[in-house]
Design a protein around this motif. Sequence first.
Motif, PDB file in Angstrom:
ATOM      1  N   HIS A  13       0.814  -1.205   0.000  1.00  0.00           N
ATOM      2  CA  HIS A  13       0.000   0.000   0.000  1.00  0.00           C
ATOM      3  C   HIS A  13       0.857   1.269   0.000  1.00  0.00           C
ATOM      4  O   HIS A  13       0.432   2.306  -0.520  1.00  0.00           O
ATOM      5  CB  HIS A  13      -0.939  -0.003   1.202  1.00  0.00           C
ATOM      6  CG  HIS A  13      -2.046  -1.005   1.091  1.00  0.00           C
ATOM      7  ND1 HIS A  13      -1.920  -2.300   1.527  1.00  0.00           N
ATOM      8  CD2 HIS A  13      -3.294  -0.897   0.543  1.00  0.00           C
ATOM      9  CE1 HIS A  13      -3.041  -2.957   1.283  1.00  0.00           C
ATOM     10  NE2 HIS A  13      -3.900  -2.129   0.687  1.00  0.00           N
ATOM     11  N   ILE A  14       2.066   1.184   0.578  1.00  0.00           N
ATOM     12  CA  ILE A  14       2.968   2.340   0.537  1.00  0.00           C
ATOM     13  C   ILE A  14       3.415   2.607  -0.893  1.00  0.00           C
ATOM     14  O   ILE A  14       3.496   3.755  -1.349  1.00  0.00           O
ATOM     15  CB  ILE A  14       4.186   2.103   1.458  1.00  0.00           C
ATOM     16  CG1 ILE A  14       3.761   2.212   2.934  1.00  0.00           C
ATOM     17  CG2 ILE A  14       5.302   3.102   1.169  1.00  0.00           C
ATOM     18  CD1 ILE A  14       4.861   1.912   3.921  1.00  0.00           C
ATOM     19  N   LYS A  15       3.682   1.541  -1.650  1.00  0.00           N
ATOM     20  CA  LYS A  15       4.116   1.686  -3.043  1.00  0.00           C
ATOM     21  C   LYS A  15       3.018   2.282  -3.921  1.00  0.00           C
ATOM     22  O   LYS A  15       3.297   2.950  -4.917  1.00  0.00           O
ATOM     23  CB  LYS A  15       4.551   0.333  -3.594  1.00  0.00           C
ATOM     24  CG  LYS A  15       5.861  -0.172  -2.981  1.00  0.00           C
ATOM     25  CD  LYS A  15       6.216  -1.560  -3.522  1.00  0.00           C
ATOM     26  CE  LYS A  15       7.512  -2.062  -2.896  1.00  0.00           C
ATOM     27  NZ  LYS A  15       7.865  -3.429  -3.378  1.00  0.00           N
ATOM     28  N   MET A 322      -2.612   8.836   7.177  1.00  0.00           N
ATOM     29  CA  MET A 322      -3.215   7.609   7.688  1.00  0.00           C
ATOM     30  C   MET A 322      -4.740   7.680   7.639  1.00  0.00           C
ATOM     31  O   MET A 322      -5.417   6.660   7.396  1.00  0.00           O
ATOM     32  CB  MET A 322      -2.736   7.341   9.124  1.00  0.00           C
ATOM     33  CG  MET A 322      -1.232   7.131   9.246  1.00  0.00           C
ATOM     34  SD  MET A 322      -0.590   5.934   8.054  1.00  0.00           S
ATOM     35  CE  MET A 322      -1.538   4.484   8.459  1.00  0.00           C
ATOM     36  N   THR A 323      -5.302   8.857   7.858  1.00  0.00           N
ATOM     37  CA  THR A 323      -6.753   9.011   7.762  1.00  0.00           C
ATOM     38  C   THR A 323      -7.234   8.741   6.339  1.00  0.00           C
ATOM     39  O   THR A 323      -8.242   8.048   6.111  1.00  0.00           O
ATOM     40  CB  THR A 323      -7.170  10.421   8.199  1.00  0.00           C
ATOM     41  OG1 THR A 323      -6.745  10.639   9.555  1.00  0.00           O
ATOM     42  CG2 THR A 323      -8.677  10.592   8.126  1.00  0.00           C
ATOM     43  N   MET A 324      -6.496   9.285   5.371  1.00  0.00           N
ATOM     44  CA  MET A 324      -6.851   9.040   3.966  1.00  0.00           C
ATOM     45  C   MET A 324      -6.665   7.563   3.611  1.00  0.00           C
ATOM     46  O   MET A 324      -7.444   6.999   2.840  1.00  0.00           O
ATOM     47  CB  MET A 324      -5.984   9.904   3.048  1.00  0.00           C
ATOM     48  CG  MET A 324      -6.290  11.398   3.143  1.00  0.00           C
ATOM     49  SD  MET A 324      -5.294  12.378   2.016  1.00  0.00           S
ATOM     50  CE  MET A 324      -5.934  11.815   0.445  1.00  0.00           C
ATOM     51  N   ALA A 325      -5.631   6.932   4.178  1.00  0.00           N
ATOM     52  CA  ALA A 325      -5.398   5.505   3.910  1.00  0.00           C
ATOM     53  C   ALA A 325      -6.569   4.665   4.394  1.00  0.00           C
ATOM     54  O   ALA A 325      -7.008   3.721   3.718  1.00  0.00           O
ATOM     55  CB  ALA A 325      -4.099   5.058   4.573  1.00  0.00           C
ATOM     56  N   ARG A 329      -9.186   2.475   1.915  1.00  0.00           N
ATOM     57  CA  ARG A 329      -9.106   1.010   2.019  1.00  0.00           C
ATOM     58  C   ARG A 329     -10.294   0.420   2.773  1.00  0.00           C
ATOM     59  O   ARG A 329     -10.201  -0.654   3.370  1.00  0.00           O
ATOM     60  CB  ARG A 329      -7.806   0.605   2.715  1.00  0.00           C
ATOM     61  CG  ARG A 329      -6.563   1.059   1.984  1.00  0.00           C
ATOM     62  CD  ARG A 329      -5.333   0.745   2.776  1.00  0.00           C
ATOM     63  NE  ARG A 329      -4.195   1.531   2.309  1.00  0.00           N
ATOM     64  CZ  ARG A 329      -3.048   1.621   2.956  1.00  0.00           C
ATOM     65  NH1 ARG A 329      -2.886   0.994   4.112  1.00  0.00           N
ATOM     66  NH2 ARG A 329      -2.059   2.351   2.468  1.00  0.00           N
ATOM     67  N   THR A 330     -11.380   1.135   2.798  1.00  0.00           N
ATOM     68  CA  THR A 330     -12.556   0.651   3.519  1.00  0.00           C
ATOM     69  C   THR A 330     -12.972  -0.739   3.030  1.00  0.00           C
ATOM     70  O   THR A 330     -13.263  -1.646   3.823  1.00  0.00           O
ATOM     71  CB  THR A 330     -13.729   1.635   3.359  1.00  0.00           C
ATOM     72  OG1 THR A 330     -13.337   2.903   3.859  1.00  0.00           O
ATOM     73  CG2 THR A 330     -14.949   1.140   4.120  1.00  0.00           C
ATOM     74  N   ARG A 331     -12.998  -0.938   1.714  1.00  0.00           N
ATOM     75  CA  ARG A 331     -13.420  -2.228   1.159  1.00  0.00           C
ATOM     76  C   ARG A 331     -12.433  -3.325   1.544  1.00  0.00           C
ATOM     77  O   ARG A 331     -12.832  -4.442   1.892  1.00  0.00           O
ATOM     78  CB  ARG A 331     -13.529  -2.133  -0.363  1.00  0.00           C
ATOM     79  CG  ARG A 331     -14.130  -3.377  -1.016  1.00  0.00           C
ATOM     80  CD  ARG A 331     -14.310  -3.155  -2.499  1.00  0.00           C
ATOM     81  NE  ARG A 331     -14.901  -4.320  -3.116  1.00  0.00           N
ATOM     82  CZ  ARG A 331     -16.190  -4.598  -3.143  1.00  0.00           C
ATOM     83  NH1 ARG A 331     -17.061  -3.766  -2.594  1.00  0.00           N
ATOM     84  NH2 ARG A 331     -16.651  -5.688  -3.747  1.00  0.00           N
TER      85      ARG A 331
END
Length: 441
Positions: A13-15, A322-325, A329-331
Amino acid sequence: MLFKDQVDFVMQHIKKNKLRVFMTVLAATMGCAFLIVLASIGFGLQASMEEEILSSESVTKIEVRGGDAQFSAEEIAEIEAVENVQTVLKTTSMDAAVQSFFEDRDTFTALRLTDFSDYATIAEPLSEGTYPKSENEIVVGYHFGQTLLNEADRKLIEEKSKEAEAEGTYYDGKEEGYKGSLIGKEIELALSTNEHPDKLSERMTYTIVGVMPKPAYEWAIENNIFMMDEQREALENVYKQVVDNSETADFQLFYERFDIYAKSLEYVKPILEELRGKGYSEYSVTEQLDDLNVFFLVLKAGLVFVGTIAVLIASIGIFNTMTMAVTERTREIGVLKAIGASPKLIQRLFLMESIFIGVIGTVIAIVISYLVSFASNLLLPIVLEAATGEENFGNIQFSAIPWQLVVIAATISIGVAMISGLRPARKATKIEVMQALRQEL
């Protein structure tokens, strides 16, 4: 999920969001680097001051003065009986004006009387010559020759001082004075009162056999004359030639001081406490260092506090990232929960991502801080010397980064990063599975 799989999940996810993560790491790096560099100023200046003090003073030396100008026999015996003392050195100074004459040159100086057999055991090696072996032999200060001036020298110094003053600088007269070796040369001394320096006694002839070491302080001018303690009576008799009997009735000509040298640094404070308990006035450089340490402790704490504010500002970026992450990624979170992932595992995954940002930012910040510190110590003295015309800045350490500072900064930076990611991580654990799975891609 294995730990390796967790790391792979985070890195994947960082990439996907390289630019956003890069900007967040950059903010964390700048905050941590600012903290380290700012606090390093306090550590650097403290190290410079301690080095300057310790290079000019012995850490085991204790200066002792009595209530009167001279010590009684009982007081001397009491001082010498103190435990854990290596050497007790008595130094006598003379409260009189002393003028030295050599060829067509002269200078004003001060006299010190001491026992050279004791002095040689604790002092630094002489810069030239030996210690006196007879009463007509003396040792002079390192700058004694420089202060021996004739009329031509004085005129040159006056002219150069005016030129320097016009340029906004100061001329110290180091180019004038006697430049040859003084060893083996005879000089004449005459005494006078401080109130009437023009009324001189008969001249006394002495032979220079040694020159004291160079003072540790660049600005210090050492031109004192040191002679054997046995000359005390002769000096007193000569001094009486220039004063009336009424003036000498209550006048104290000699002032004694004892320098006690402890066997090691650990005995200095016990000796100080014992002397203080007996009513003596004493001084040790260790007390000066204690006061210095307290001052710089407060200064460094203040600098770390200011630097921490920069880290806290950088934490806002980590929190937003982190909030945006979590939102994006909710799904995925719903899928993880559906296949049995526990809330603790989900929270750990997001915390690992925020900690990763903090660790990378901290490591880069430490490297940058050492580079900035090295460059500061290398370039600032050059810049200041060029700007002011002075040459003493090379001895100053403007920045120092001890391992303790690195640990403190790393703990603050990584700790703040972890705290910044904690709330978004907890938010991720509260997402409902069905709601997350219904979310459109």
